[in-house]
Design an enzyme around this catalytic site. Sequence first.
Site, PDB file in Angstrom:
ATOM      1  N   GLU A  49      13.376  60.216  23.436  1.00 22.80           N
ATOM      2  CA  GLU A  49      13.180  58.829  23.885  1.00 22.80           C
ATOM      3  C   GLU A  49      12.755  57.878  22.772  1.00 22.80           C
ATOM      4  O   GLU A  49      13.026  56.678  22.829  1.00 22.80           O
ATOM      5  CB  GLU A  49      12.136  58.783  25.013  1.00 22.80           C
TER       6      GLU A  49
ATOM      7  N   GLU B 140      12.223  67.029  31.093  1.00 24.43           N
ATOM      8  CA  GLU B 140      11.083  66.747  31.987  1.00 24.43           C
ATOM      9  C   GLU B 140      11.269  67.455  33.329  1.00 24.43           C
ATOM     10  O   GLU B 140      10.310  67.988  33.895  1.00 24.43           O
ATOM     11  CB  GLU B 140      10.919  65.231  32.167  1.00 24.43           C
TER      12      GLU B 140
ATOM     13  N   GLY C 287      14.786  63.160  30.188  1.00 20.84           N
ATOM     14  CA  GLY C 287      14.450  63.442  31.585  1.00 20.84           C
ATOM     15  C   GLY C 287      14.904  64.828  32.021  1.00 20.84           C
ATOM     16  O   GLY C 287      14.299  65.435  32.911  1.00 20.84           O
TER      17      GLY C 287
END
Length: 706
Positions: free
Chosen positions: A130, A110, A107
């Site tokens: 992930e 991201e 994340g």
Amino acid sequence: MSEQASASPVQTRLDGEVLVVRIDNPPVNALGQAVRAGLLAAVEELERTAQARAMLIVGAGKAFIAGADIREFGKPPQPPSLPETINRMEACDKLVVCAIHGPALGGGLEVAMATHYRLALPAAKLGLPEVALGLLPGAGGTQRSPRLMGALPAAELMLSGKHLSAKAALAAGLVDRLVEGDDPLAAGLAYVRELLAAGTAPRRTSALAVPGDKAQTLAALDQLAQDTAKKTRGLFSPARIIDCVRVAVQTPFAEGAKRERELFVECLNSPQRAGLVHAFFAERETAKIPEAKAAAPRPFAKLAIIGGGTMGAGITVSALDAGLSVVMIERDAESIARGQKNVEKVYDGLIAKGRMTAEAKAATMARYQPSTRYEDIADVDLVIEAVFEDIAVKQAVFRELDRVCKSGCVLATNTSYLDIDAIAAVTKRPQDVIGLHFFSPANIMRLLEIVVPAKVAPDVVVTAFELAKRMKKVPVRAGVCDGFIGNRILAVYRDAANAVLEDGASPYEIDAAVREFGYPMGPFQVSDLAGGDIGWATRKRKAATRDPRARYVEIADRIAERGWFGQKTGRGWYLYPEGARVGQQDPEVLAIVDAERQKKGITPRAFTHEEIMRRYMAAMVNEGAKVLEEGIALRPLDIDVTFLFGYGFPRHRGGPMLWADMQGLPKVLADIEEFAKEDAQFWQPAALLKKLVAEGKNFASLNQRG
């Protein structure tokens, strides 16, 4: 300081025209709910602050953002969601920039990809790992990464879970600039002001096209999907990652993000995710041992390794790689020369692959001292004996160690089966003696069984765990018994496989069933790799104490008696023509199996793969329960970690004890009771298993102790 409360993990302050947003959520700035809310509030502050023309995001400490907050795993999601937060950030009409130092993972990457411009410092590490948890990036990562770095490189980054260096990230297009130094704030402010001075407008990653020819890219992704399916043996999330990238190539961002979310939820609900998450947490739990509450580790910098064979050399490499000094002892000049050669061979292999320089090898080997004199280890802090697996030989070594080693030196034996209490008993210092069961090759295999004998001091146990940490091993605490945790359980499920073999399945069918379950190799392939002579020697050692009522399958002995020890002799259960690594089925082995069946009057019957695995796994779980009830393993998760890291158990199934929980313990117990009708001696249900079923509990309920 802005109106965001100082207690928030996201701090904002105005520096001229730049709103500086600092994420401070120790230890790694994980994206917990408060961080997501703080980032969203910062975007709103940027939009309403007339003076602010841009926003700079930096991480406090040594990380940018190292991913999701693992403390939120398995709990209901708390708003704002990560996609909502970063989509809002990307849509902002004012410039949003990030300066990355340290990890920007999952994340965290991201978030970075949703900013308009990205700056990296040399210590930055970027990745989307992930897949290791059975997931895929679920906040636009599968859609933004192909737009920045191309579809194929993005897919490969996500499938590998590996990290890119700052330099590699710049070359890949994930970041826009690389700046020397270690101050993300100073570098970031200079970059933002440069962008503002040039009148740079926001550049939204979601609005970019995926580079490259569409037809060629889709064909390459199809090929990647085929290759990945072969390599990942039935894993759920890798194929979904490729599906998401394919959608990114073919559709606008909003449509791709919608599909990403659907596939993310599918991954979230997959039993594989539960297995992988359990494996992730269990690996971190094994270091929590009762002795750690009572003692601190003894200091150690200089080690001695007794024995320079394959195992001794592998342990030596592990110690040298951990920055320790090593004296290696062998019995004569010829043996120590061979031992040194075994160590150098590992480093020469790394040099040949371009993973080490000759200078780095020389610097490492400067900490290595070969010797044939026990007197040369009088000053070492810790000794690891790695000689032949024979108790008399090991006891002779420990008498010498007792004579020459300084007071307080930790004396460790690397053994797979032997009684460490009996080894400790020949010294005047049993409190200093511990078992360290390394797995071969010791410089590569991460599992380390730390075997705790009756008289060992708590600080010696803690020292062994500290050594494991320094060597980057995964330590598991085990009690003393024949085979400890792993090899004891292995012996039992191997017996179950032998019984299935004698009753009608071929070794090749059994291996195929075990591979289909997710293991890289079946038990007969493993035997050929390890060498059939090792198991044969163990069986002969145990012959005198074998229960005469127990079923004993002699097929492996017939193979070994012919000198067929596996790969090293060119044949074992399989044929290995001209040094082949992959075996071929051998009709002569099948003839031996048939002859043994006839001798015992067994009429062979067919077994499906499912029937083979029901027996294989029931034997593993039942013996695991016995290991627990005897206190040989602290917790079920310790057994899971032993099999994940030492025996090739498929990671996505989480380990044998988690697998049993996921099947339901009543079902496993029912299988054992059914098999007991054929062989009541072998299939004796563990008292702990019966107790858990009676109480409606599972193995996971026992994971809190230790």
